[in-house]
Motif scaffolding. Structure first.
Motif, PDB file in Angstrom:
ATOM      1  N   GLU A 200       1.587   5.103  13.044  1.00 56.79           N
ATOM      2  CA  GLU A 200       0.777   3.941  12.689  1.00 56.79           C
ATOM      3  C   GLU A 200      -0.143   4.285  11.534  1.00 56.79           C
ATOM      4  OE1 GLU A 200      -2.289   0.624  14.577  1.00 56.79           O
ATOM      5  OE2 GLU A 200      -1.320   2.094  15.869  1.00 56.79           O
ATOM      6  N   MET A 201      -0.029   3.541  10.471  1.00 51.23           N
ATOM      7  CA  MET A 201      -0.834   3.769   9.281  1.00 51.23           C
ATOM      8  C   MET A 201      -2.287   3.366   9.529  1.00 51.23           C
ATOM      9  SD  MET A 201       0.214   2.653   5.420  1.00 51.23           S
ATOM     10  CE  MET A 201       0.524   0.963   5.959  1.00 51.23           C
ATOM     11  N   THR A 202      -3.203   4.093   8.916  1.00 49.51           N
ATOM     12  CA  THR A 202      -4.610   3.755   9.003  1.00 49.51           C
ATOM     13  C   THR A 202      -5.279   4.127   7.691  1.00 49.51           C
ATOM     14  OG1 THR A 202      -6.597   3.950  10.390  1.00 49.51           O
ATOM     15  CG2 THR A 202      -5.342   5.970  10.000  1.00 49.51           C
ATOM     16  N   GLY A 203      -6.599   4.094   7.664  1.00 52.30           N
ATOM     17  CA  GLY A 203      -7.353   4.403   6.455  1.00 52.30           C
ATOM     18  C   GLY A 203      -8.352   3.302   6.149  1.00 52.30           C
ATOM     19  N   TYR A 204      -9.282   3.596   5.277  1.00 51.84           N
ATOM     20  CA  TYR A 204     -10.326   2.639   4.917  1.00 51.84           C
ATOM     21  C   TYR A 204      -9.730   1.331   4.418  1.00 51.84           C
ATOM     22  CZ  TYR A 204     -14.516   0.828   2.518  1.00 51.84           C
ATOM     23  OH  TYR A 204     -15.570   0.049   2.089  1.00 51.84           O
ATOM     24  N   ASP A 205      -8.822   1.425   3.456  1.00 54.88           N
ATOM     25  CA  ASP A 205      -8.218   0.223   2.890  1.00 54.88           C
ATOM     26  C   ASP A 205      -7.357  -0.519   3.913  1.00 54.88           C
ATOM     27  OD1 ASP A 205      -9.190   1.776   0.730  1.00 54.88           O
ATOM     28  OD2 ASP A 205      -7.842   0.752  -0.644  1.00 54.88           O
TER      29      ASP A 205
ATOM     30  N   THR B 259       0.863  -1.175   0.000  1.00 55.72           N
ATOM     31  CA  THR B 259       0.000   0.000   0.000  1.00 55.72           C
ATOM     32  C   THR B 259       0.897   1.222   0.000  1.00 55.72           C
ATOM     33  OG1 THR B 259      -1.957   1.002   1.045  1.00 55.72           O
ATOM     34  CG2 THR B 259      -0.202   0.211   2.511  1.00 55.72           C
ATOM     35  N   SER B 260       0.327   2.396  -0.258  1.00 54.28           N
ATOM     36  CA  SER B 260       1.181   3.573  -0.397  1.00 54.28           C
ATOM     37  C   SER B 260       1.446   4.298   0.914  1.00 54.28           C
ATOM     38  CB  SER B 260       0.545   4.562  -1.389  1.00 54.28           C
ATOM     39  OG  SER B 260      -0.640   5.125  -0.836  1.00 54.28           O
ATOM     40  N   GLY B 261       0.463   4.309   1.810  1.00 53.37           N
ATOM     41  CA  GLY B 261       0.627   5.063   3.047  1.00 53.37           C
ATOM     42  C   GLY B 261       0.515   6.560   2.862  1.00 53.37           C
ATOM     43  N   THR B 262       0.139   7.013   1.646  1.00 54.81           N
ATOM     44  CA  THR B 262       0.076   8.451   1.350  1.00 54.81           C
ATOM     45  C   THR B 262      -1.260   8.880   0.770  1.00 54.81           C
ATOM     46  OG1 THR B 262       1.017   8.077  -0.860  1.00 54.81           O
ATOM     47  CG2 THR B 262       2.554   8.599   0.925  1.00 54.81           C
TER      48      THR B 262
ATOM     49  N   GLU C 130     -16.684   5.722   8.791  1.00 57.27           N
ATOM     50  CA  GLU C 130     -15.630   6.322   9.609  1.00 57.27           C
ATOM     51  C   GLU C 130     -14.683   7.166   8.773  1.00 57.27           C
ATOM     52  OE1 GLU C 130     -11.791   4.917  12.351  1.00 57.27           O
ATOM     53  OE2 GLU C 130     -13.312   3.440  11.763  1.00 57.27           O
ATOM     54  N   PHE C 131     -14.344   6.684   7.577  1.00 60.96           N
ATOM     55  CA  PHE C 131     -13.315   7.365   6.786  1.00 60.96           C
ATOM     56  C   PHE C 131     -13.869   8.218   5.642  1.00 60.96           C
ATOM     57  CE2 PHE C 131     -10.926   3.869   8.749  1.00 60.96           C
ATOM     58  CZ  PHE C 131      -9.850   4.570   9.264  1.00 60.96           C
ATOM     59  N   PHE C 132     -15.131   8.074   5.309  1.00 57.76           N
ATOM     60  CA  PHE C 132     -15.705   8.844   4.211  1.00 57.76           C
ATOM     61  C   PHE C 132     -16.821   9.774   4.673  1.00 57.76           C
ATOM     62  CE2 PHE C 132     -13.958   5.196   1.756  1.00 57.76           C
ATOM     63  CZ  PHE C 132     -13.111   5.921   0.938  1.00 57.76           C
ATOM     64  N   GLY C 133     -16.655  10.329   5.855  1.00 58.87           N
ATOM     65  CA  GLY C 133     -17.575  11.359   6.315  1.00 58.87           C
ATOM     66  C   GLY C 133     -19.011  10.896   6.450  1.00 58.87           C
TER      67      GLY C 133
ATOM     68  N   ALA D 115      -7.650   6.447   2.256  1.00 61.67           N
ATOM     69  CA  ALA D 115      -7.540   5.002   2.063  1.00 61.67           C
ATOM     70  C   ALA D 115      -6.364   4.409   2.827  1.00 61.67           C
ATOM     71  CB  ALA D 115      -7.409   4.673   0.573  1.00 61.67           C
ATOM     72  N   SER D 116      -5.219   5.092   2.793  1.00 57.95           N
ATOM     73  CA  SER D 116      -3.979   4.548   3.354  1.00 57.95           C
ATOM     74  C   SER D 116      -3.057   5.717   3.679  1.00 57.95           C
ATOM     75  CB  SER D 116      -3.330   3.610   2.323  1.00 57.95           C
ATOM     76  OG  SER D 116      -2.037   3.227   2.718  1.00 57.95           O
ATOM     77  N   TYR D 117      -2.962   6.076   4.963  1.00 59.24           N
ATOM     78  CA  TYR D 117      -2.210   7.277   5.321  1.00 59.24           C
ATOM     79  C   TYR D 117      -1.795   7.235   6.793  1.00 59.24           C
ATOM     80  CZ  TYR D 117      -6.373   8.944   7.793  1.00 59.24           C
ATOM     81  OH  TYR D 117      -7.428   9.056   8.658  1.00 59.24           O
ATOM     82  N   TYR D 118      -0.912   8.163   7.163  1.00 57.44           N
ATOM     83  CA  TYR D 118      -0.475   8.319   8.547  1.00 57.44           C
ATOM     84  C   TYR D 118      -1.094   9.609   9.111  1.00 57.44           C
ATOM     85  CZ  TYR D 118       3.112   4.728   7.907  1.00 57.44           C
ATOM     86  OH  TYR D 118       3.767   3.540   7.669  1.00 57.44           O
ATOM     87  N   PRO D 119      -1.901   9.508  10.157  1.00 57.19           N
ATOM     88  CA  PRO D 119      -2.386  10.734  10.794  1.00 57.19           C
ATOM     89  C   PRO D 119      -1.230  11.547  11.348  1.00 57.19           C
ATOM     90  CG  PRO D 119      -3.633   8.815  11.532  1.00 57.19           C
ATOM     91  CD  PRO D 119      -2.443   8.300  10.780  1.00 57.19           C
TER      92      PRO D 119
END
Length: 295
Positions: free
Chosen positions: A74-79, A58-61, A272-275, A65-69
């Motif tokens: 710790e990475m999180t996101g819908y995916d 995954t990209s983490g960016t 949770e992730f899409f408003g 979907a895939s990101y770091y707050p």
């Protein structure tokens, strides 16, 4: 905290505009192990069970979907959270490997990862080279236009002669070009630049994913732009990507995704992730298919 989240949103959406809608650049690349890995792909699930771990790219960016707050390692996101739940229900450990978007599919071909999840659209070209799970996200394309006059666009045919802001190799640019728009390319800029330029007339329109554009408008209310109220087109779905022919792994993942759909887990994560929106189910709107454009 909100400023930090806004920065992540703009960065993530910018990367989405530049790369995630790619029509397939880099997909056919592989190293010398690619052919061997593909030929053994039906044993992929057996290998994962034996190792007790699935390695997922995954990209983490890519927000959300895939990101770091901000402030978190710790990475999180819908995916990301979907994949964590899938691995847990499969009874295996999960290891994420981070790659640029254009490197994810080659990493599957080379055997460096077992699967990839990064809001990857299922296309005919990709299905010829990879196996996909059932979709976990359903969406469609919309366009951001000026509030004052909808940028003079009432139908998709009105894109002719308009200026479209975005990456020149994306699916969205292909749609714009198909209808005669001029593509105004950008370097890796934040999403506020795209919206500002529609607002000030440098460009007329930005075509992109409905959910991503909705989040962008919510985060950047200072611009006099909006989603076009009438144009919804190019239905899409996103799925987990696996090596071509990995039928047992595909079957196991599909079984878990169906369980998550049935028990409401996908809906809960999406909201949770899409408003508060449920991207895990096909939209009820009438979405226009684009004829004569092979994506």
């Amino acid at each position: 905290m909100r400023k930090g989240l806004l920065f992540i949103l703009m960065l993530g959406l910018s990367l989405f505009l530049a790369a995630c809608g790619s029509s397939g650049e880099g997909e056919s690349s592989s190293d010398s192990n690619g052919g061997e890995e593909a030929s053994n792909s039906d044993s992929k699930w057996s290998e994962i069970k034996e190792e007790g771990e699935i390695v997922v790219g995954t990209s983490g960016t890519l927000f959300p979907a895939s990101y770091y707050p901000e402030g978190s390692d710790e990475m999180t996101g819908y995916d990301v959270e979907i994949m964590r739940e899938v691995a847990d229900r499969l009874g295996v450990d999960l290891k994420f490997e981070e790659y640029g978007v254009d490197s994810l599919l080659p990493a599957i071909n080379s055997g460096r990862i077992d699967a990839a999840i990064n809001d990857m659209e299922v296309t005919k070209d990709r299905q010829e080279q990879f196996s996909f799970s059932d979709p976990y996200k359903y969406s469609y394309s919309t366009m951001i236009v000026r509030e004052s006059d909808l940028s003079g666009i009432e139908t998709l045919e009105d894109l002719e002669g308009k200026k479209h802001g975005g990456g020149s190799t994306t699916v969205f640019a292909q749609i714009a070009e198909h209808f005669g728009a001029e593509i105004i390319p950008y370097d890796n800029v934040a999403n506020d630049v795209y919206l500002r330029d529609v607002d000030n007339g440098r460009t007329d329109v930005v075509i992109n994913d409905y959910y991503l554009q909705s989040l962008a408008l919510e985060a950047l209310p200072q611009f006099d732009v909006q989603l076009h109220p009438d144009l919804k087109f190019h239905p899409t779905n996103s799925a987990i990507v696996m090596p071509k022919g990995a039928t047992e792994l595909q079957k196991e993942i599909n079984k878990v995704l169906q369980e998550m759909q049935d028990d409401g887990t996908l809906t809960e994560l999406s909201k949770e992730f899409f408003g508060g929106k449920d991207a895990s189910k096909e939209p009820e709107e009438d979405i226009q298919e684009i004829e004569g454009l092979d994506l």
